[in-house]
Design a protein around this motif. Structure first.
Motif, mmCIF file in Angstrom:
data_model
loop_
_atom_site.group_PDB
_atom_site.id
_atom_site.type_symbol
_atom_site.label_atom_id
_atom_site.label_comp_id
_atom_site.label_asym_id
_atom_site.label_seq_id
_atom_site.Cartn_x
_atom_site.Cartn_y
_atom_site.Cartn_z
ATOM 1 N N UNK A 113 0.839 -1.196 0.000
ATOM 2 C CA UNK A 113 0.000 0.000 0.000
ATOM 3 C C UNK A 113 0.875 1.249 0.000
ATOM 4 N N UNK A 114 1.981 1.173 0.719
ATOM 5 C CA UNK A 114 2.877 2.317 0.808
ATOM 6 C C UNK A 114 3.393 2.729 -0.557
ATOM 7 N N UNK A 115 3.897 1.772 -1.320
ATOM 8 C CA UNK A 115 4.428 2.094 -2.641
ATOM 9 C C UNK A 115 3.298 2.632 -3.538
ATOM 10 N N UNK A 116 2.151 1.968 -3.511
ATOM 11 C CA UNK A 116 1.046 2.397 -4.368
ATOM 12 C C UNK A 116 0.597 3.826 -4.039
ATOM 13 N N UNK A 117 0.496 4.125 -2.769
ATOM 14 C CA UNK A 117 -0.028 5.446 -2.392
ATOM 15 C C UNK A 117 0.999 6.553 -2.596
ATOM 16 N N UNK A 118 2.252 6.181 -2.822
ATOM 17 C CA UNK A 118 3.254 7.183 -3.165
ATOM 18 C C UNK A 118 3.233 7.519 -4.660
ATOM 19 N N UNK A 119 2.553 6.710 -5.444
ATOM 20 C CA UNK A 119 2.585 6.954 -6.882
ATOM 21 C C UNK A 119 3.989 6.745 -7.422
ATOM 22 N N UNK A 120 4.328 7.456 -8.472
ATOM 23 C CA UNK A 120 5.608 7.261 -9.161
ATOM 24 C C UNK A 120 6.822 7.367 -8.263
ATOM 25 N N UNK A 121 6.808 8.314 -7.338
ATOM 26 C CA UNK A 121 8.004 8.473 -6.500
ATOM 27 C C UNK A 121 8.246 7.241 -5.625
ATOM 28 N N UNK A 122 7.190 6.456 -5.425
ATOM 29 C CA UNK A 122 7.335 5.229 -4.639
ATOM 30 C C UNK A 122 8.233 4.213 -5.320
ATOM 31 N N UNK A 123 8.393 4.374 -6.633
ATOM 32 C CA UNK A 123 9.232 3.446 -7.384
ATOM 33 C C UNK A 123 10.687 3.915 -7.465
ATOM 34 N N UNK A 124 10.980 5.084 -6.911
ATOM 35 C CA UNK A 124 12.345 5.603 -7.039
ATOM 36 C C UNK A 124 13.209 5.163 -5.878
ATOM 37 N N UNK A 125 14.498 5.055 -6.164
ATOM 38 C CA UNK A 125 15.444 4.687 -5.119
ATOM 39 C C UNK A 125 15.601 5.827 -4.112
ATOM 40 N N UNK A 126 15.297 7.030 -4.555
ATOM 41 C CA UNK A 126 15.472 8.189 -3.680
ATOM 42 C C UNK A 126 14.529 8.134 -2.474
ATOM 43 N N UNK A 127 13.319 7.670 -2.698
ATOM 44 C CA UNK A 127 12.359 7.591 -1.599
ATOM 45 C C UNK A 127 12.586 6.307 -0.791
#
Ligand SMILES: Cc1cc2nc3c(=O)[nH]c(=O)nc-3n(C[C@H](O)[C@H](O)[C@H](O)COP(=O)(O)OP(=O)(O)OC[C@H]3O[C@@H](n4cnc5c(N)ncnc54)[C@H](O)[C@@H]3O)c2cc1C
Lengths: 386, 379
Positions: B333-347
């Motif tokens: 849920x965390x990754x999904x609710x972050x949207x695109x930035x959830x897929x980045x190594x930075x976050x």
């Protein structure tokens, strides 16, 4: 610790001597439950004896003060009482909306006179209460309720309609939300108590998908309610109503103990369990149920010392009722065609099917699952605009 | 015993929360050692700080220089390790390793515990032999040879195995692979000859070794507890590891949940904070509920273990299964609710997802433990 050990022994001995064997089996259906009240007919002498023994000791409401019909148990003692009853499978001697809902609200908001009078009646199982909250146009949006009480000096005259009033046709008294100020939404509601035998009160049962008719439409036609029958202040009934809902939700959540938190796999397996996928689902269910039981225990422990979040019962109601629905889906699947029987003797009149259907109401009554999630989002998570 | 922390435990939680957030944070530890491609996968300086805080020997007896605390206390540390994704040998060394050594002789404890408690040594746990956790089956064999044993076989997924000063190995000294009896635990020194490591980096940047033991000569002093009677001690070690991993998982889940709800309160779309959307509110509220339940199951199991209850076994599996399911929901849920930035190594949210995967697998996943719940319940 040794004090509590002594207490445990005392309870154990007392239960051994006073809890009839018939009362040490789970209630099979609605008719097995002792609701008390003016018109209650005991199913058998054991049910009556069990109630009377408990009333004499204040054990129907073990943690209420003795002055109001309880046994004055401390939180730790009450926990022992629950554990010892669970150990021998003792049924609750008395079930009632008075104990679960009105009682806690009266303990907090009632006058001394009201406490002595109404709580005593509840503890002794003399008066059976029903809950007049919902109306045809006001369900989840309860605060929009329209039933109106007109001020006539020393009394109100109440007109309007309630719906889904559980056991209205069997109850002796009602605790009822009535609008007493049309100009104010939240601060225009009062919490009134009155006798269902008052002229102008009529009820009409509604039949459920389970085939039973446990609730009613309730009509008020010029019903006179004396002014002293208000709980809390005039137009501040919403505070009482909300507080009561907290207790209602805690009760419906099943987190206080009882079979809602038990694992079921072993019970199902006794009749044979040859489907590996069903077995896996049961195992996953048992994980969730046993974990939920720990949460219920934790909540009760924390609530007693003021550590629990006050909105936590909303969360427990959501989880507990969804879990109970899942339980009955699995029980139906395990039961196969036998569980489909609607009135056969061997199913005790279709208990599996009727119970399964009844559980669908769990996530509606007392506030829907969606509303519970709204409350958690707003009050616990403090999400914006919730 | 009420299901909340005692005053002492609450104080410990306060101290550890501050310590781990300061010294064990994601940037200083996980990202730092990952980005330098550290072959240990954790920092020795922090391990030394664990020792200075008195955490390394929490579970050791006072006579051995420890604090004689229990699983509730160890769980407090693990929850914070989880929340900060702190790479550390705490679970394998201080929880499982010390539990194992506590079943050993004075000599054995004297040989290994002082170094562990001082934060100078690290222990690894070698039980499983296949990619899935199946401790019922132990094929690695230790044959009697003179006064000692000769160990041969392989062990999989030995976390920090290549960095450990001693490897606690469950080996078969008699019987066939799936027998309950015939198990013996050994404390194998890292420099024993015949040990080879395949040291691998895992998805969560931790290091784990697939170890081969080729006729490794062990003297009799390496035996922990009874020869052939090691199953009970092994179960103790497993319980300690499972409940420890469950506690850490609740920390990982809570950490993921906290940054996600914070994001819901700052990110705007359609002119609104995304936390105003009911679809997300309900999912967040559901996740909150599950985390509360997992947390309760974990503390219940910890208390039962500490109290020596016969119900502990069942509740440990309930807790591990529930914590794993819940933490997994939290990171997804965390990754999904972050949207695109959830897929980045930075976050950071993606780091939580990786840690969850690894910890879920450690000492049995949700399926293993649900199966175990069924069996312990008699079906
Ligand atoms: C078995 C049973 C016993 C009951 N007993 C009593 C009783 O004794 N006394 C009493 O006063 N009442 C009782 N009730 C009534 C109960 O409290 C209401 O049914 C409940 O509050 C829902 O109201 P509603 O039926 O009008 O549904 P609605 O409010 O019309 O809801 C319909 C659907 O819309 C959803 N919804 C509504 N608002 C929102 C929102 N803001 N966000 C997202 N979704 C939303 C709901 O979750 C639901 O899925 C009982 C109900 C049942 C089923």
């Amino acid at each position: 610790m040794s004090d509590l050990d002594g207490f445990r022994q005392e309870i154990r001995d007392w239960l051994e001597a006073n809890c009839p064997a018939e009362m040490r089996e789970p209630a099979r259906d609605e008719a097995d439950i002792c609701w008390g009240g003016r018109n209650f007919k005991f199913k058998n002498p054991a049910q009556k004896a069990w109630l009377e023994a408990c009333v004499a000791k204040g054990y129907t409401v073990p943690d209420w003060p003795e002055a109001y019909g309880g046994a004055g148990m401390s939180p730790a003692q009450a926990k022992i009482w629950r554990e010892e009853c669970a150990r021998i499978g003792a049924r609750p001697p008395l079930s009632s909306f008075g104990i679960w809902m009105l009682g806690p609200a009266l303990l907090k908001f009632g006058t001394e006179e009201q406490k002595v009078h109404y709580l005593g009646e509840i503890a002794r199982g003399e008066i059976r209460w029903c809950q007049g909250y919902s109306e045809p146009g006001s369900g989840s949006d309860l605060v929009s309720l329209q039933t109106f009480g007109e001020d006539r000096g020393d009394h109100w005259v109440v007109n309007g309609q309630k719906i889904w009033t559980s056991y209205a046709d069997k109850a002796d008294w009602i605790f009822c939300l009535v609008r007493t100020d049309k100009a104010n939404t939240y601060q225009g509601i009062s919490f009134l108590l009155f006798d269902m035998a008052t002229p102008g009160v009529t009820t009409k049962p509604i039949k459920l998908i389970s085939g039973n008719s446990p609730f009613c439409e309730t009509f008020f036609d010029d019903v006179k309610v004396p002014k002293h029958q208000i709980v809390g202040q005039l137009n501040r009934g919403w505070d009482v109503a909300k507080y009561l809902l907290g207790h209602e939700r805690e009760m419906i959540s099943g987190a206080g103990g009882g079979d809602r938190m038990n694992a079921i796999g072993a019970v199902v397996a006794r009749n044979g369990l040859d489907d590996p996928i069903l077995r896996a689902e049961l195992a996953m269910f048992d994980v969730d149920a046993l974990a939920y039981a720990a949460m219920g225990e934790k909540f009760l422990d924390e609530a007693k010392v003021g550590k629990a979040h006050p909105a936590q019962p909303n969360m427990m109601k959501y989880v507990g009722t969804e879990l109970n629905k899942r339980r009955h889906e699995l029980l139906m699947a395990a039961g196969g065609s036998t569980a489909l029987e609607w009135d056969s003797e061997r199913t005790n009149g279709g208990t599996p099917a009727r119970s399964w259907l009844r559980t669908k109401a769990n996530s509606i009554e007392g506030g829907t699952s969606e509303v519970m999630l709204n409350v958690v989002a707003k009050r616990i998570l403090e999400l914006p605009g919730a | 015993m009420p299901l909340y922390y005692t005053e002492d435990q609450a104080m410990l939680a306060d101290t550890v929360t501050g310590f781990m957030a300061d010294a064990g944070g994601i940037k200083q530890q996980l990202r730092h050692f990952r980005d330098m491609d550290c072959k240990d996968g954790f920092g020795h300086a922090l391990w030394k700080q664990f020792a200075e805080m008195g955490l390394t020997g929490m579970l050791a007896e006072e006579a051995d220089g420890g604090l004689a605390m229990g699983h509730v206390e160890a769980g407090i540390v693990l929850k914070e390790i989880g929340r900060n994704l702190t790479p550390s040998p705490f679970l394998t060394t201080s929880v499982m390793g010390i539990t194992a050594l506590s079943g050993g002789s004075d000599d054995l404890r004297g040989r290994w515990l002082p170094g562990v408690i001082a934060g100078d040594s690290v222990l690894a746990i070698a039980i499983d032999e296949s990619p899935k956790h199946r401790p019922e089956r132990i094929a690695a064999r230790a044959e009697k040879a003179g006064n000692g044993f000769r160990l041969s076989g392989s062990k999989a997924f030995v976390v920090q195995g290549a960095s450990a000063d001693a490897i606690i190995v469950a080996a078969r000294t008699s019987g066939s692979d799936s027998d309950d009896d015939g198990i013996t635990l050994f404390a194998v020194p890292k420099d024993a000859s015949g040990i080879s490591h395949e040291n691998l980096r895992l998805v969560d940047s931790a290091m784990a070794s697939n170890i081969t033991f080729d006729n490794v000569e062990l003297d009799g002093d390496c035996v922990i507890g009874d020869v052939d009677g090691g199953r009970a001690l092994l179960n103790k070690v497993l319980n300690a590891g499972r409940i420890g991993a469950a506690a850490e998982l609740t920390g990982v889940g809570q950490g993921a949940f906290d940054i996600t709800t914070a994001y819901l309160k700052t990110r705007k779309q359609f002119g609104k904070l995304i936390g105003e959307f009911q679809a997300l509110q309900h999912r967040a509220a559901h996740l909150y509920s599950e985390l509360e339940i997992a947390t309760a199951a974990v503390i219940k199991a910890q208390q039962l273990l500490d109290g020596g209850s016969e119900k502990a076994e069942l509740m440990v599996s309930v807790a591990k299964a529930k914590a794993a399911r819940t933490c997994n929901l939290a990171v997804r849920e965390g990754v999904q609710m972050h949207g695109g930035v959830g897929m980045t190594d930075e976050y950071d949210i993606g780091l939580y997802m990786k840690r969850d995967r690894s910890l879920s697998e450690f000492m049995g996943d949700q399926y293993y433990h649900a199966e175990r719940v069924a069996r312990l319940n008699g079906y």
